[in-house]
Write an enzyme that holds these catalytic residues in place. Structure first.
Site, PDB file in Angstrom:
ATOM      1  N   GLU A  67      -5.626  -4.108   0.359  1.00 53.59           N
ATOM      2  CA  GLU A  67      -5.142  -3.407   1.550  1.00 53.59           C
ATOM      3  C   GLU A  67      -5.873  -1.904   1.459  1.00 53.59           C
ATOM      4  OE1 GLU A  67      -1.929  -1.878  -1.312  1.00 53.59           O
ATOM      5  OE2 GLU A  67      -3.172  -3.626  -0.936  1.00 53.59           O
ATOM      6  N   CYS A  74       0.201  -6.094  -6.436  1.00 55.67           N
ATOM      7  CA  CYS A  74       0.347  -4.944  -7.662  1.00 55.67           C
ATOM      8  C   CYS A  74       2.016  -5.324  -7.894  1.00 55.67           C
ATOM      9  CB  CYS A  74       0.025  -3.675  -7.243  1.00 55.67           C
ATOM     10  SG  CYS A  74       0.059  -2.365  -8.492  1.00 55.67           S
ATOM     11  N   HIS A 126      -5.273  -3.871  -5.007  1.00 57.07           N
ATOM     12  CA  HIS A 126      -4.905  -3.386  -3.578  1.00 57.07           C
ATOM     13  C   HIS A 126      -5.788  -3.635  -2.763  1.00 57.07           C
ATOM     14  CE1 HIS A 126      -1.268  -1.076  -5.026  1.00 57.07           C
ATOM     15  NE2 HIS A 126      -1.628  -0.971  -6.060  1.00 57.07           N
TER      16      HIS A 126
END
EC number: 4.3.3.6
Length: 188
Positions: free
Chosen positions: A172, A79, A170
């Site tokens: 994660e 990002c 994202h």
């Protein structure tokens, strides 16, 4: 065991650390240039790219990160990390200039336009990757050196060039470790 740093000035730092550790590498927070010593790779997490750049400049991290990359060490930007790693940012903000493409900040819209999408990533095969986009950027005008790894609506949302990997989303924030595994196995 591979040692991966996470730039710990903003964003989902703890989530990246958990993902790195679950992929079998050691994770370390990076707040100062000396924290880069001995690392095999670095993650630039999401956050607000303008704020992150200002903090990176204040703590003199821009040049050390460029030097880290020039040594051939791998960097993964998610990002805002994608924005910071791009050669140019639409609007002329300073970037690290490590992937030859232009970043469009908030390219899919503001917070209320955040979304999830299934990405077909050739390197992963099936099933599709469920990506989370939050005020997501995208890349335009990549050089021939940039390999496009995923798109949404014909917009580049994942790419790599040499030792640099970027995603507009994202990974994660998911339970799917394939992007971190790719980074550790193919890039680091």
């Amino acid at each position: 065991m591979k040692k991966i740093g996470v730039l710990a000035i903003q964003g989902a730092v703890d989530e990246h650390i958990q993902m790195i550790e679950s992929a079998g590498a050691l994770a370390f927070k990076v707040k100062h240039s000396s924290d880069l010593d001995g690392l095999d790779g670095l993650v630039l997490p999401g956050g607000e790219s303008t704020t992150m750049r200002k903090i990176m400049k204040r703590y003199d991290l821009m040049e050390p990160i460029r030097a880290f990359a020039s040594e051939g060490k791998a960097i993964f930007g998610t990002c805002a990390g994608l924005v910071l790693l791009s050669k140019e940012i639409e609007g002329g903000e300073e970037s690290l200039g490590l992937i030859e493409a232009t970043a469009i900040r908030n390219g899919f819209g503001r917070q209320k336009e955040s979304f999830e999408a299934e990405l077909n990533v050739e390197a992963f095969g099936e099933p599709a990757f469920e990506a989370i986009f939050i005020r997501a950027p995208y890349l335009i005008e990549p050089s021939n050196e940039v390999a496009v790894l995923a798109t949404v609506e014909n917009r580049i949302v994942a790419a790599k060039q040499a030792n640099i990997l970027v995603t507009a989303f994202h990974p994660e924030l998911t339970n799917d470790n394939r992007w971190m595994n790719y980074f550790l196995e193919k890039m680091v």
